[in-house]
Design a protein around this motif. Structure first.
Motif, PDB file in Angstrom:
ATOM      1  N   LEU A  37      23.542  57.113  35.519  1.00 11.49           N
ATOM      2  CA  LEU A  37      24.354  57.997  36.352  1.00 11.49           C
ATOM      3  C   LEU A  37      24.373  57.470  37.777  1.00 11.49           C
ATOM      4  CD1 LEU A  37      23.468  61.708  35.467  1.00 11.49           C
ATOM      5  CD2 LEU A  37      25.456  60.381  34.778  1.00 11.49           C
ATOM      6  N   THR A  38      25.521  57.603  38.400  1.00 11.05           N
ATOM      7  CA  THR A  38      25.633  57.250  39.809  1.00 11.05           C
ATOM      8  C   THR A  38      25.533  58.514  40.650  1.00 11.05           C
ATOM      9  OG1 THR A  38      28.029  57.550  39.901  1.00 11.05           O
ATOM     10  CG2 THR A  38      27.224  55.359  39.202  1.00 11.05           C
ATOM     11  N   MET A  39      25.360  58.332  41.930  1.00  9.03           N
ATOM     12  CA  MET A  39      25.341  59.471  42.849  1.00  9.03           C
ATOM     13  C   MET A  39      26.647  60.257  42.734  1.00  9.03           C
ATOM     14  SD  MET A  39      23.392  60.871  45.354  1.00  9.03           S
ATOM     15  CE  MET A  39      22.636  59.863  46.589  1.00  9.03           C
ATOM     16  N   ASP A  40      27.786  59.563  42.595  1.00 10.58           N
ATOM     17  CA  ASP A  40      29.067  60.260  42.462  1.00 10.58           C
ATOM     18  C   ASP A  40      29.140  61.057  41.161  1.00 10.58           C
ATOM     19  OD1 ASP A  40      30.126  59.649  44.940  1.00 10.58           O
ATOM     20  OD2 ASP A  40      31.109  57.829  44.233  1.00 10.58           O
ATOM     21  N   ASP A  41      28.529  60.544  40.079  1.00  9.96           N
ATOM     22  CA  ASP A  41      28.471  61.318  38.833  1.00  9.96           C
ATOM     23  C   ASP A  41      27.739  62.635  39.063  1.00  9.96           C
ATOM     24  OD1 ASP A  41      29.702  59.252  37.357  1.00  9.96           O
ATOM     25  OD2 ASP A  41      27.767  58.357  36.806  1.00  9.96           O
ATOM     26  N   VAL A  42      26.613  62.572  39.752  1.00  8.65           N
ATOM     27  CA  VAL A  42      25.817  63.771  40.015  1.00  8.65           C
ATOM     28  C   VAL A  42      26.567  64.705  40.961  1.00  8.65           C
ATOM     29  CG1 VAL A  42      23.618  64.626  40.938  1.00  8.65           C
ATOM     30  CG2 VAL A  42      23.665  62.553  39.530  1.00  8.65           C
ATOM     31  N   ARG A  43      27.231  64.150  41.952  1.00 11.79           N
ATOM     32  CA  ARG A  43      28.041  64.989  42.852  1.00 11.79           C
ATOM     33  C   ARG A  43      29.115  65.737  42.069  1.00 11.79           C
ATOM     34  NH1 ARG A  43      27.862  60.372  47.072  1.00 11.79           N
ATOM     35  NH2 ARG A  43      26.640  61.354  48.735  1.00 11.79           N
ATOM     36  N   ARG A  44      29.775  65.039  41.130  1.00 13.98           N
ATOM     37  CA  ARG A  44      30.824  65.691  40.332  1.00 13.98           C
ATOM     38  C   ARG A  44      30.249  66.826  39.493  1.00 13.98           C
ATOM     39  NH1 ARG A  44      33.338  60.715  39.877  1.00 13.98           N
ATOM     40  NH2 ARG A  44      32.252  60.171  37.981  1.00 13.98           N
ATOM     41  N   ARG A  45      29.014  66.682  39.050  1.00 10.49           N
ATOM     42  CA  ARG A  45      28.391  67.738  38.242  1.00 10.49           C
ATOM     43  C   ARG A  45      28.058  68.966  39.093  1.00 10.49           C
ATOM     44  NH1 ARG A  45      27.136  71.672  36.566  1.00 10.49           N
ATOM     45  NH2 ARG A  45      25.643  72.206  34.960  1.00 10.49           N
ATOM     46  N   PHE A  46      27.483  68.748  40.264  1.00  9.20           N
ATOM     47  CA  PHE A  46      27.054  69.874  41.094  1.00  9.20           C
ATOM     48  C   PHE A  46      28.167  70.454  41.961  1.00  9.20           C
ATOM     49  CE2 PHE A  46      22.974  68.031  39.984  1.00  9.20           C
ATOM     50  CZ  PHE A  46      22.262  69.168  39.650  1.00  9.20           C
ATOM     51  N   ARG A  47      29.127  69.646  42.366  1.00  8.54           N
ATOM     52  CA  ARG A  47      30.288  70.082  43.144  1.00  8.54           C
ATOM     53  C   ARG A  47      29.918  70.884  44.395  1.00  8.54           C
ATOM     54  NH1 ARG A  47      34.153  68.510  39.776  1.00  8.54           N
ATOM     55  NH2 ARG A  47      33.883  68.803  37.571  1.00  8.54           N
ATOM     56  N   ALA A  48      28.916  70.422  45.110  1.00  7.22           N
ATOM     57  CA  ALA A  48      28.519  71.086  46.352  1.00  7.22           C
ATOM     58  C   ALA A  48      29.504  70.737  47.465  1.00  7.22           C
ATOM     59  CB  ALA A  48      27.109  70.677  46.751  1.00  7.22           C
ATOM     60  N   ASN A  49      29.712  71.684  48.357  1.00 10.53           N
ATOM     61  CA  ASN A  49      30.614  71.446  49.482  1.00 10.53           C
ATOM     62  C   ASN A  49      29.953  70.688  50.620  1.00 10.53           C
ATOM     63  OD1 ASN A  49      31.521  74.620  48.649  1.00 10.53           O
ATOM     64  ND2 ASN A  49      33.086  73.050  48.688  1.00 10.53           N
ATOM     65  N   LEU A  50      28.696  71.027  50.878  1.00 14.73           N
ATOM     66  CA  LEU A  50      28.006  70.451  52.032  1.00 14.73           C
ATOM     67  C   LEU A  50      26.768  69.706  51.560  1.00 14.73           C
ATOM     68  CD1 LEU A  50      28.137  73.608  54.337  1.00 14.73           C
ATOM     69  CD2 LEU A  50      29.812  71.748  54.194  1.00 14.73           C
ATOM     70  N   GLU A  51      26.594  68.489  52.079  1.00 18.42           N
ATOM     71  CA  GLU A  51      25.380  67.721  51.818  1.00 18.42           C
ATOM     72  C   GLU A  51      24.648  67.550  53.132  1.00 18.42           C
ATOM     73  OE1 GLU A  51      26.029  64.029  49.747  1.00 18.42           O
ATOM     74  OE2 GLU A  51      27.404  64.995  48.328  1.00 18.42           O
ATOM     75  N   VAL A  52      23.361  67.822  53.098  1.00 16.35           N
ATOM     76  CA  VAL A  52      22.537  67.658  54.292  1.00 16.35           C
ATOM     77  C   VAL A  52      21.492  66.598  54.024  1.00 16.35           C
ATOM     78  CG1 VAL A  52      22.887  69.996  55.168  1.00 16.35           C
ATOM     79  CG2 VAL A  52      21.001  69.542  53.608  1.00 16.35           C
ATOM     80  N   GLU A  53      21.112  65.913  55.101  1.00 16.08           N
ATOM     81  CA  GLU A  53      20.035  64.925  55.004  1.00 16.08           C
ATOM     82  C   GLU A  53      19.133  65.066  56.207  1.00 16.08           C
ATOM     83  OE1 GLU A  53      21.825  61.065  54.750  1.00 16.08           O
ATOM     84  OE2 GLU A  53      22.767  61.213  56.684  1.00 16.08           O
ATOM     85  N   GLY A  54      17.881  64.687  56.022  1.00 17.64           N
ATOM     86  CA  GLY A  54      16.937  64.747  57.112  1.00 17.64           C
ATOM     87  C   GLY A  54      17.143  63.593  58.083  1.00 17.64           C
TER      88      GLY A  54
END
Length: 163
Positions: free
Chosen positions: A140-157
């Motif tokens: 799985l790629t990061m984009d695959d996981v993004r498509r599964r979760f479909r979150a609007n906002l991503e935060v990083e430290g």
């Protein structure tokens, strides 16, 4: 300190995102254009990947600003384009044929069609969480996981400035 790393809206419920640099928060807390359009069957149920696996085989990119839709079967190179207001009947026929269901395209511009109708605000996930899930499932790629979760906002430290 956390910082906003990515904003994505999903103009077409259950399909591909549109990355944006900024988003308007509507009075109900939802992001403007997020899940603004959806497909429903004859009984009024949403078409989504949970109940209709064929969703995974279709790439739909909806531009809510010029109200156009581009579609491609992931197994094919042919790309189709529609202007939603002028070609809605043709678009609905094509999607109905693809899913082998009688479908209707619906729209809700004042808050979209969220899964949780009591908490209509944007969904948030950390980039670290997405990376962890990606690491759990080789292939799985990061984009695959993004498509599964479909979150609007991503935060990083953000590492503190040590100077």
């Amino acid at each position: 300190m956390p910082q906003l790393a990515r904003i994505a809206i999903y103009p077409f419920k259950s399909f591909d995102p549109l990355r944006v640099d900024e988003a308007v928060v509507l009075p109900n807390g939802a992001l403007q254009h997020d899940r603004q359009f959806a497909l429903i069957d004859q009984s009024g149920k949403f078409i989504n990947a949970k109940r209709t696996p064929a969703v995974h085989g279709l790439e739909l990119v909806l531009d809510p600003f010029d109200r156009t839709l581009t579609a491609r079967r992931r197994s094919d190179t042919e790309v189709r384009h529609w202007q939603i207001d002028d070609q809605r009947d043709d678009l609905q026929r094509w999607l109905s044929d693809y899913f082998s269901l009688d479908l209707r395209l619906i729209e809700e511009p004042e808050g979209g069609f969220p899964d949780d109708t009591e908490a209509t605000g944007p969904t948030i996930i950390s980039v670290a969480s997405l990376q962890t899930v990606t690491d759990w499932f080789p292939g799985l790629t990061m984009d695959d996981v993004r498509r599964r979760f479909r979150a609007n906002l991503e935060v990083e430290g953000v590492e503190p400035d040590r100077n």
